[in-house]
Design a protein around this motif. Structure first.
Motif, PDB file in Angstrom:
ATOM      1  N   UNK A   1      28.801 -51.601 -44.991  1.00 37.56           N
ATOM      2  CA  UNK A   1      28.043 -51.440 -46.210  1.00 37.56           C
ATOM      3  C   UNK A   1      27.986 -52.486 -47.130  1.00 37.56           C
ATOM      4  N   UNK A   2      29.590 -51.830 -47.674  1.00 39.94           N
ATOM      5  CA  UNK A   2      29.494 -53.001 -49.185  1.00 39.94           C
ATOM      6  C   UNK A   2      29.933 -54.172 -48.575  1.00 39.94           C
ATOM      7  N   UNK A   3      30.014 -54.714 -47.652  1.00 46.07           N
ATOM      8  CA  UNK A   3      29.468 -56.417 -47.414  1.00 46.07           C
ATOM      9  C   UNK A   3      28.370 -56.948 -47.334  1.00 46.07           C
ATOM     10  N   UNK A   4      27.351 -55.791 -46.850  1.00 45.65           N
ATOM     11  CA  UNK A   4      25.705 -56.164 -45.998  1.00 45.65           C
ATOM     12  C   UNK A   4      25.215 -55.846 -47.298  1.00 45.65           C
ATOM     13  N   UNK A   5      25.867 -54.447 -48.662  1.00 50.53           N
ATOM     14  CA  UNK A   5      25.090 -55.316 -49.745  1.00 50.53           C
ATOM     15  C   UNK A   5      25.701 -56.250 -50.758  1.00 50.53           C
ATOM     16  N   UNK A   6      26.671 -56.521 -50.473  1.00 49.68           N
ATOM     17  CA  UNK A   6      26.670 -57.573 -51.463  1.00 49.68           C
ATOM     18  C   UNK A   6      26.727 -59.272 -51.150  1.00 49.68           C
ATOM     19  N   UNK A   7      26.535 -59.152 -49.868  1.00 47.38           N
ATOM     20  CA  UNK A   7      25.202 -60.030 -49.283  1.00 47.38           C
ATOM     21  C   UNK A   7      23.916 -60.030 -49.615  1.00 47.38           C
ATOM     22  N   UNK A   8      23.364 -59.161 -49.196  1.00 46.59           N
ATOM     23  CA  UNK A   8      22.230 -58.973 -50.079  1.00 46.59           C
ATOM     24  C   UNK A   8      21.610 -59.463 -51.536  1.00 46.59           C
ATOM     25  N   UNK A   9      22.888 -58.873 -52.567  1.00 43.82           N
ATOM     26  CA  UNK A   9      23.036 -58.643 -53.912  1.00 43.82           C
ATOM     27  C   UNK A   9      22.561 -60.442 -54.184  1.00 43.82           C
ATOM     28  N   UNK A  10      23.978 -61.289 -53.227  1.00 36.78           N
ATOM     29  CA  UNK A  10      23.945 -62.485 -53.907  1.00 36.78           C
ATOM     30  C   UNK A  10      22.757 -63.106 -53.395  1.00 36.78           C
ATOM     31  N   UNK A  11      22.080 -63.258 -52.514  1.00 32.04           N
ATOM     32  CA  UNK A  11      21.274 -63.435 -51.540  1.00 32.04           C
ATOM     33  C   UNK A  11      19.940 -63.318 -53.007  1.00 32.04           C
ATOM     34  N   UNK A  12      19.550 -62.668 -53.493  1.00 31.83           N
ATOM     35  CA  UNK A  12      18.733 -62.587 -54.568  1.00 31.83           C
ATOM     36  C   UNK A  12      19.782 -62.995 -56.242  1.00 31.83           C
ATOM     37  N   UNK A  13      20.388 -62.705 -56.230  1.00 31.19           N
ATOM     38  CA  UNK A  13      20.747 -63.459 -57.193  1.00 31.19           C
ATOM     39  C   UNK A  13      21.031 -65.251 -57.536  1.00 31.19           C
TER      40      UNK A  13
END
Length: 720
Positions: A350-362
């Motif tokens: 979950x942490x990895x998925x969230x980090x990828x989602x945030x990075x994509x938006x950032x």
């Protein structure tokens, strides 16, 4: 003084006569008469009758020891080109045979103006050994008054055959020892005019490794491994060494990382050579890089970590004219309970998925960091308006469904932010204000973002104090349960009660649940409070039973944190067993969002509760995800429509239609519907028209304490 004519005089002369040769030199070069006198005496004393060009080899050096003239015959004898010796220190010819005292005595003699005579062992370019009988004659050049020294040498290697052999054997042993050393050893001399450096020795096991790299590269020499005349940073290290300083430095050559020490070697008070020693630190450098990675980067997400975040943030605030930027803290809501129910492996994914989602938006706006545990931090370089837009986009991106190993659930986040040069001017303030904003977000329902404002300080301080008070309240039994009746829409009879917790603080007075419940959830105290509420409600039911009151279903609110605990159903079973509560009269109200966070496991727990005889209802329906596809999977009995829709049903046509649709939907799933927040007769009439089953609200009664409930609502019966 002109040097080159000496060489021309020697080779131009066709005479074998010593007197003629000396006269030619004297004519071409202004050498004082005592030079010729000493030279004649030396030659006569040694009874030399051979040809001058074969017997004598001449070099001239200045008072610092740098060669200013050397004849071609001498160079050829040693295997050098003239330019390889000219303007280098005479030490380039040292064979390493004589002691430092030998050379000190020699220099003391000639600097005093006396002639020095002796036998000197000299090294050729190929490291061979040659013995010379030498005469060094000091003289002064009248043109500039500079002292120089004329060195006349005669090869006596045949005479010193045994010494030469012994020395060469010793030298071979010396080099053999050096060749087995792990490190690399080299010697460096500096050209007196050009300032270029020449490497004279290259020994040690590391030398073989370096030489392999040199041989594989076209146009490279041994010198280029350590010294490039265009590389000023490397050059400065050698310059310092020749100024008399011990120097250490690191540099790379292709795949090697080398650590080198330069030690100056003195003669007559001046540095005439530098000894270098290098070790291979490639593996150490890789280890340091790994340590640096562990120090500054998160092993799970590969994101920069808390230490790197604080370092980068401090650098930013210390950078002049950096401009405004936002610092965001992003906490994953209730990640701990995903770890508890599904395991840490799922939690990590979950942490990895969230980090990828945030990075994509950032995108290119800034940098994402793993601050620790369930928390990320961000530095966003933009104005505050865009920073707020990005934070809202992050909320939407994060709460998209997550599917892992057959489990599909939703995760929300709480975002707190501060803005540099607007509400904070130091890294400490930025972190502190963003942290306060996150906590403010959590106690205001989570799944939202807040930028810091000064009013949050008092709220945050009060929050910390209330958390302490909650712990005391549990110990001191300060909590009480009030009960709000639930009414049948058609018969107007009371069919159930909702148990609602109340807290009357001994000093602060009444503190509403909307204030302390979020704090209890944040601190983890909600599980203790929840267990107390269930036990208290069951005990009160049994007290009413003993008193002879008509039994009514009691509804208890269960938080998402409680429901997602793996042992929740077991604890409920223990309470029921201890209080002897009839589970048919117990109902748990579960918010829509709580079951959507970890759906499959929540359904398993709900099924276990249903098997125990407990009724279940979805509370605040319509305010969460409204996933109708999952609604049919939930083992529930009741659907409670949130009061926000009920209160606006008369003034907003859309709300009235939503209420109607919800009632129809629930009935299609064979569920009973409870409308919350009914305060007017017109609302009740609308609910009756749409066939709502039950309602609760101030129109009938507000939540009541036990004593008032017993006198106004409860009815006694003799049939129970």
């Amino acid at each position: 003084m002109i040097i080159n004519p000496i060489d021309r005089a020697i080779h131009a002369s066709k005479s074998n006569d010593l007197k003629t040769w000396l006269a030619t030199i004297s004519h071409q070069v202004d050498i004082p008469i005592n030079v010729l006198t000493e030279l004649k005496a030396y030659i006569n004393n040694n009874q030399i009758n051979q040809q001058i060009s074969k017997v004598f080899q001449l070099l001239i050096m200045n008072e610092k020891g740098y060669i200013t003239y050397i004849d071609e015959g001498f160079c050829c004898h040693l295997g050098y080109q003239i330019d390889e010796l000219l303007h280098h220190h005479y030490r380039i010819l040292h064979a390493g045979v004589h002691s430092e005292g030998f050379y000190q005595d020699m220099w003391q003699t000639i600097k005093n103006g006396d002639v020095w005579r002796g036998d000197i062992c000299t090294s050729s370019k190929s490291k061979g050994m040659f013995w010379y009988r030498a005469c060094i004659i000091p003289f002064v050049v009248e043109a500039d008054g500079q002292k120089s020294f004329a060195v006349f040498r005669t090869d006596i290697s045949d005479v010193k055959r045994y010494d030469k052999l012994l020395i060469e054997n010793l030298d071979d042993d010396y080099r053999r020892v050096f060749s087995h050393l792990v490190n690399l050893t080299f010697r460096v001399q500096r050209h007196n005019e050009s300032g270029f450096y020449a490497f004279r020795m290259f020994e040690g096991k590391l030398a073989h490794k370096v030489l392999e790299l040199v041989n594989d590269a076209e146009g490279e020499t041994v010198d280029s491994v350590f010294y490039n005349h265009r590389d000023h940073s490397i050059r400065s290290h050698f310059d310092q060494a020749f100024e008399g300083k011990e120097v250490t430095f690191k540099h790379r050559h292709k795949t090697l990382s080398l650590f080198t020490m330069l030690t100056p070697l003195y003669e007559n008070g001046q540095v005439i050579e530098v000894i270098g020693s290098s070790i291979d630190i490639t593996s150490l450098e890789k280890a340091e890089e790994k340590v640096k990675e562990l120090e500054y980067y998160d092993s799970l997400t590969k994101l920069p970590n808390r230490t790197k975040f604080r370092k980068d943030l401090q650098h930013l605030v210390e950078t002049p004219n950096i401009g405004g930027f936002a610092v965001l803290f992003c906490d994953i809501d209730r990640l701990k309970y995903i770890n508890d129910t599904l395991g840490e492996t799922i939690g990590d994914q979950v942490i990895e998925i969230i980090s990828q989602r945030v990075n994509n938006k950032l995108a290119d706006y800034g940098v994402l960091y793993r601050y620790g545990g369930d928390e990320f931090s961000l530095i966003i370089h933009t104005d505050i308006k865009i920073a707020k837009q990005i934070s809202e986009q992050l909320l939407s991106e994060i709460k998209k469904p997550i599917a892992i190993q057959g489990n599909e659930f939703f995760v929300t986040t709480s975002i707190g932010a501060s803005y540099y040069q607007l509400d904070a001017w130091s890294s400490r303030e930025l972190i502190n204000h963003a942290s306060i904003s996150v906590h403010y977000c959590k106690i205001n329902g989570r799944n939202s973002s807040f930028f810091y404002s000064s009013k949050m300080d008092k709220i945050y301080n009060d929050m910390l104090l209330i958390e302490v008070d909650i712990r005391k309240a549990l110990q001191n039994n300060e909590f009480k349960l009030f009960y709000q009746p639930q009414i049948d829409v058609l018969s107007e009879k009371v069919i159930g009660l909702e148990a609602l917790i109340r807290w009357n603080h001994p000093l602060k007075g009444a503190i509403p649940p909307s204030t302390f419940i979020p704090l209890a959830e944040e601190s983890g105290l909600i599980t203790q409070i929840g267990e107390w509420v269930i036990r208290e409600a069951c005990q009160q039911f049994m007290i009413w039973r003993v008193k002879g009151y008509q039994p009514l279903r009691i509804a208890v609110n269960v938080s998402a944190i409680e429901l997602q605990r793996f042992d929740f159903a077991d604890k409920v079973a223990i309470i029921i067993n201890e209080t002897e509560m009839d589970p048919a009269y117990l109902e748990f109200e579960i918010t829509e969002n709580s079951v959507m966070q970890n759906t499959e496991d929540c359904i398993k727990t709900m099924n276990t509760l249903r098997k125990m005889g407990i009724s279940l209802s979805i509370d605040d329906f319509g305010t969460g995800y409204s996933s109708f596809g999952y609604l049919k999977k939930f083992p529930i009995n009741y659907l409670k429509i949130d009061q926000s829709f009920i209160r606006s049903a008369l003034t907003e046509a859309s709300s009235a239609e939503i209420v109607k649709a919800m009632i129809q939907l629930a009935h299609n799933f064979d569920l009973k519907v409870v409308a919350e927040g009914v305060e007017e007769a017109n609302i009740l009439s609308l609910l009756r028209d749409h066939h709502c089953d039950y309602y609760q609200g101030y129109f009938y009664s507000k939540p009541l304490p036990i004593e008032q409930l017993e006198t106004t609502v409860l009815c006694k019966t003799t049939n129970y």
